[in-house]
Design an enzyme around this catalytic site. Structure first.
Site, short mmCIF file in Angstrom:
data_model
loop_
_atom_site.label_atom_id
_atom_site.label_comp_id
_atom_site.label_asym_id
_atom_site.label_seq_id
_atom_site.Cartn_x
_atom_site.Cartn_y
_atom_site.Cartn_z
N ARG A 16 0.81 -1.22 0.00
CA ARG A 16 0.00 0.00 0.00
C ARG A 16 0.84 1.28 0.00
O ARG A 16 0.34 2.36 -0.25
CB ARG A 16 -0.96 -0.03 1.20
CG ARG A 16 -2.10 -1.03 1.03
CD ARG A 16 -2.79 -1.37 2.34
NE ARG A 16 -2.06 -2.37 3.14
CZ ARG A 16 -2.45 -2.85 4.31
NH1 ARG A 16 -3.57 -2.41 4.86
NH2 ARG A 16 -1.74 -3.75 4.95
N THR A 81 1.94 -13.22 8.72
CA THR A 81 2.61 -12.89 9.98
C THR A 81 2.94 -14.13 10.83
O THR A 81 3.98 -14.15 11.52
CB THR A 81 1.77 -11.90 10.81
OG1 THR A 81 0.41 -12.30 10.81
CG2 THR A 81 1.86 -10.50 10.23
N ASP A 105 6.30 -1.70 11.51
CA ASP A 105 5.49 -0.58 11.00
C ASP A 105 4.60 0.02 12.09
O ASP A 105 3.62 0.70 11.78
CB ASP A 105 4.66 -1.02 9.78
CG ASP A 105 3.63 -2.08 10.11
OD1 ASP A 105 3.65 -2.64 11.22
OD2 ASP A 105 2.78 -2.38 9.23
N GLY A 142 -7.32 -5.86 12.62
CA GLY A 142 -7.99 -7.06 13.09
C GLY A 142 -8.86 -6.70 14.30
O GLY A 142 -8.47 -5.88 15.13
N ASN A 171 -6.70 -5.28 17.27
CA ASN A 171 -5.40 -5.91 17.54
C ASN A 171 -4.29 -4.94 17.15
O ASN A 171 -4.26 -4.43 16.04
CB ASN A 171 -5.31 -7.19 16.69
CG ASN A 171 -3.95 -7.85 16.77
OD1 ASN A 171 -3.21 -7.65 17.73
ND2 ASN A 171 -3.63 -8.66 15.76
N LYS A 353 32.85 25.62 1.80
CA LYS A 353 32.99 24.17 1.80
C LYS A 353 34.32 23.82 2.43
O LYS A 353 35.35 24.31 1.98
CB LYS A 353 32.92 23.61 0.38
CG LYS A 353 32.79 22.11 0.39
CD LYS A 353 33.69 21.30 -0.51
CE LYS A 353 35.14 21.64 -0.56
NZ LYS A 353 35.97 20.71 -1.31
N ASN A 379 39.01 40.22 5.86
CA ASN A 379 37.87 40.71 5.09
C ASN A 379 37.92 40.10 3.70
O ASN A 379 38.87 40.31 2.97
CB ASN A 379 37.91 42.23 5.01
CG ASN A 379 36.54 42.78 4.66
OD1 ASN A 379 35.92 42.33 3.71
ND2 ASN A 379 36.07 43.74 5.44
N TYR A 389 40.05 23.73 -7.32
CA TYR A 389 40.06 22.47 -8.07
C TYR A 389 40.78 22.67 -9.38
O TYR A 389 40.41 23.54 -10.18
CB TYR A 389 38.60 22.04 -8.30
CG TYR A 389 38.45 20.69 -8.93
CD1 TYR A 389 39.11 19.57 -8.42
CD2 TYR A 389 37.61 20.50 -10.03
CE1 TYR A 389 38.95 18.32 -8.99
CE2 TYR A 389 37.44 19.25 -10.60
CZ TYR A 389 38.11 18.16 -10.08
OH TYR A 389 37.95 16.93 -10.64
C1 UD1 Z 1 -1.69 -6.88 11.23
C2 UD1 Z 1 -2.60 -7.86 11.97
C3 UD1 Z 1 -3.88 -7.13 12.41
C4 UD1 Z 1 -3.51 -5.92 13.26
C5 UD1 Z 1 -2.51 -5.03 12.52
C6 UD1 Z 1 -2.01 -3.93 13.46
C7 UD1 Z 1 -2.20 -10.02 10.87
C8 UD1 Z 1 -2.71 -11.02 9.89
N1 UD1 Z 1 -2.95 -8.94 11.06
O1 UD1 Z 1 -2.38 -6.46 10.06
O2 UD1 Z 1 -4.69 -8.02 13.15
O3 UD1 Z 1 -4.68 -5.20 13.58
O4 UD1 Z 1 -1.37 -5.79 12.09
O5 UD1 Z 1 -1.16 -3.04 12.82
O6 UD1 Z 1 -1.18 -10.25 11.47
N2 UD1 Z 1 5.06 -9.18 7.80
C9 UD1 Z 1 6.09 -10.07 7.60
N3 UD1 Z 1 5.89 -11.15 6.82
C10 UD1 Z 1 4.71 -11.41 6.22
C11 UD1 Z 1 3.64 -10.49 6.43
C12 UD1 Z 1 3.84 -9.39 7.23
O7 UD1 Z 1 7.18 -9.89 8.12
O8 UD1 Z 1 4.62 -12.42 5.53
C13 UD1 Z 1 5.29 -8.01 8.65
C14 UD1 Z 1 5.11 -6.70 7.93
O9 UD1 Z 1 6.34 -6.28 7.35
C15 UD1 Z 1 4.65 -5.77 9.04
C16 UD1 Z 1 3.92 -6.70 9.99
O10 UD1 Z 1 4.35 -8.01 9.69
O11 UD1 Z 1 5.74 -5.20 9.71
C17 UD1 Z 1 2.41 -6.59 9.86
O12 UD1 Z 1 2.03 -6.95 8.54
P1 UD1 Z 1 0.90 -6.16 7.75
O13 UD1 Z 1 0.74 -6.78 6.41
O14 UD1 Z 1 1.19 -4.72 7.80
O15 UD1 Z 1 -0.37 -6.55 8.63
P2 UD1 Z 1 -1.69 -5.69 8.82
O16 UD1 Z 1 -2.55 -5.87 7.64
O17 UD1 Z 1 -1.35 -4.32 9.21
CA CA Z 2 0.47 -3.12 9.27
#
Ligand code: UD1
Ligand code: CA
Length: 459
Positions: A16, A81, A105, A142, A171, A353, A379, A389
């Protein structure tokens, strides 16, 4: 207290954001968002910090290489996740105790909130404790589905029914886990949802079905849990970080004429009674003393400003020092280790510089001073240029104390202008000027009497 391990998820693509840069390297309040998360993680003094990387893994690992003691694990492909957390299994195979999982994030989270999560988790002996928040607009998060008082499961926005979407408890994506049994449970999570991903929040329903304790902590400060998925959220979160910094500075005695248009990075320090006008950016490791005045449109990066310094409008100052009681600008450009001495004065359209301008010296108009060592009370006239250069090397110019450089002079480096020497206007200095001497170049001036009239008659 049990052992504590931290995991930070940062492998996702951040679709996004629509960016070639990994999402967690986008800046929040001037600092890559994941740096905020790492700083918070470190303050908990855990046994280990593991960062899950994947999308643009190399760029991310390189950007974080300055940190000591981070373990990187690569999640490839990125299947959600729960899958991301599972990739830490080998890194944490000897771990026990508690694991706190953070999202790269979610940068505003404070250590106080994490400590509260940890103590709830450890005092209840839960298998997982979910950090939640009640928000006005839960869109995208979530939702926490409760059965009575107890959390029953978490449903993602995409998979939620109309009725579930009305739930305002969300969440945060931050959890405390008992390491015991966690990885086995993660292996049992299925990808049965709208995105065909392995969702970590599904661990809640799974643990509940197995009779393990699931707890929640409802956070007091909702803003801390803001997750950044888009550039609009990035800007809104940056604003919060900026506002906090500005409020801290004002509380410590700094005047910000218009905080809304003042951009000050977290590590910048400013002394009392300094006035910052609108539209100023102070970045990186900049320090500013007391009683200074920084006018509109100024950008200062990684620089040191003494006390009672005035920076007039629209200066750009990078990696430089301004000693106390000096003044620069308007429209000056200082870079590459420039040093402006005490009571020295740099005027408009002057570039410095890698140049030191000594105490009480002046370069007031239209000059380029590069690779120069300039003494005290010198001055530098309008239009002076150090020709530093030669097409291959950068050469040094030395101007000793009390020298006077007439306007429109070129100093062809390497060259030294001795103490108290004068350089006549329009001189091209190719050889050293001894102390106390006058240097002039170019032929003697000729005046052709009546030349103008003669020319007019001819045409
Ligand atoms: C996630 C939660 C959601 C919560 C929200 C809060 C899940 C499925 N959902 O949603 O319940 O309300 O965070 O901000 O967990 N990432 C990985 N590997 C992956 C997918 C994601 O490392 O395969 C990392 C992303 O880089 C990010 C974090 O996990 O840092 C969250 O992933 P993101 O896709 O942003 O989840 P949300 O849709 O925000
Ligand atoms: Ca997120």
């Amino acid at each position: 207290m049990a052992d504590l391990h931290l995991v930070i998820l940062a492998a996702g693509k951040g679709t996004r954001m629509k960016s070639a840069l990994p999402k967690v390297l986008h800046r929040v309040g001037g600092v890559p968002m994941i740096e905020h998360v790492i700083a918070t993680a470190k303050r908990l003094q855990p046994r280990s910090i593991t960062v899950v990387i994947g999308h643009h893994a190399d760029a991310l690992e390189a950007a974080l290489s300055k940190h000591q003691g981070l373990t990187f694990v690569v999640q490839e492909p990125q299947l959600g996740t729960a899958h991301a957390l599972l990739t830490t299994e080998s890194a944490l195979r000897h771990a026990s105790g508690t694991m706190i999982m953070l999202s790269g994030d979610v940068p505003l989270l404070t250590v106080n909130t994490l400590q509260a999560l940890l103590s709830r988790h450890e005092s209840t002996g839960a298998a997982v404790t979910v950090l939640t928040a009640v928000v006005n607009d839960p869109t995208g998060y979530g939702r926490i589905v409760r059965a009575g008082q107890k959390i029953a499961r978490i449903v993602e926005h995409r998979d939620a029914t109309e009725e579930e979407r009305r739930i305002q408890e969300v969440n945060s994506g931050i959890y405390a886990f008992a390491v015991e049994g966690l990885f086995d449970a993660l292996k049992d999570i299925a990808a049965e949802n709208a995105q065909r991903e392995y969702y970590l929040p599904d661990v809640v329903a799974l643990y509940r079905s197995r009779g393990r304790t699931v707890e929640t902590l409802i956070a007091n400060h909702v803003d801390e849990l803001r997750g950044i998925n888009s550039r609009v959220e990035l800007a809104a979160t940056s604003r919060i970080v900026r506002d906090r910094k500005n409020a801290d500075l004002m509380a410590s005695g700094v005047t910000l004429d218009d905080p809304q248009t003042t951009y000050i990075d977290p590590d910048v320090s400013i002394g009392a009674d300094t006035i910052i006008h609108p539209g100023v950016s102070l970045e990186g490791r900049t320090t500013i003393g007391a009683g200074c005045e920084i006018h509109s449109g100024v950008r200062i990066v990684d620089s040191r400003i003494g006390d009672r310094v005035v920076v007039h409008n629209h200066c750009v100052i990078n990696d430089s020092s301004l000693e106390s009681d000096s003044a620069v600008g308007p429209f000056a450009h200082l870079r590459g280790g420039a040093v402006v001495g005490e009571h020295a004065r740099v005027g408009n359209f002057v570039e410095l510089k890698k140049t030191a301008l000594g105490a009480g010296s002046k370069a007031m108009h239209l000059a380029y001073l590069g690779d120069a060592q300039i003494g005290a009370k010198v001055n530098v006239g309008a239009g002076t240029i150090t020709c530093n250069y030669d097409g291959v090397n950068k050469n040094q110019t030395t101007i000793e104390d009390g020298a006077f450089i007439g306007s429109d002079s070129q100093l062809v480096a390497p060259v030294t202008i001795g103490k108290g020497a004068y350089v006549g206007s329009g001189t091209t200095v190719r050889e050293d000027v001894p102390p106390g001497a006058l240097a002039v170049s170019g032929g003697k001036q000729r005046n052709l009497e009546g030349w103008v009239d003669k020319k007019r008659k001819r045409s």
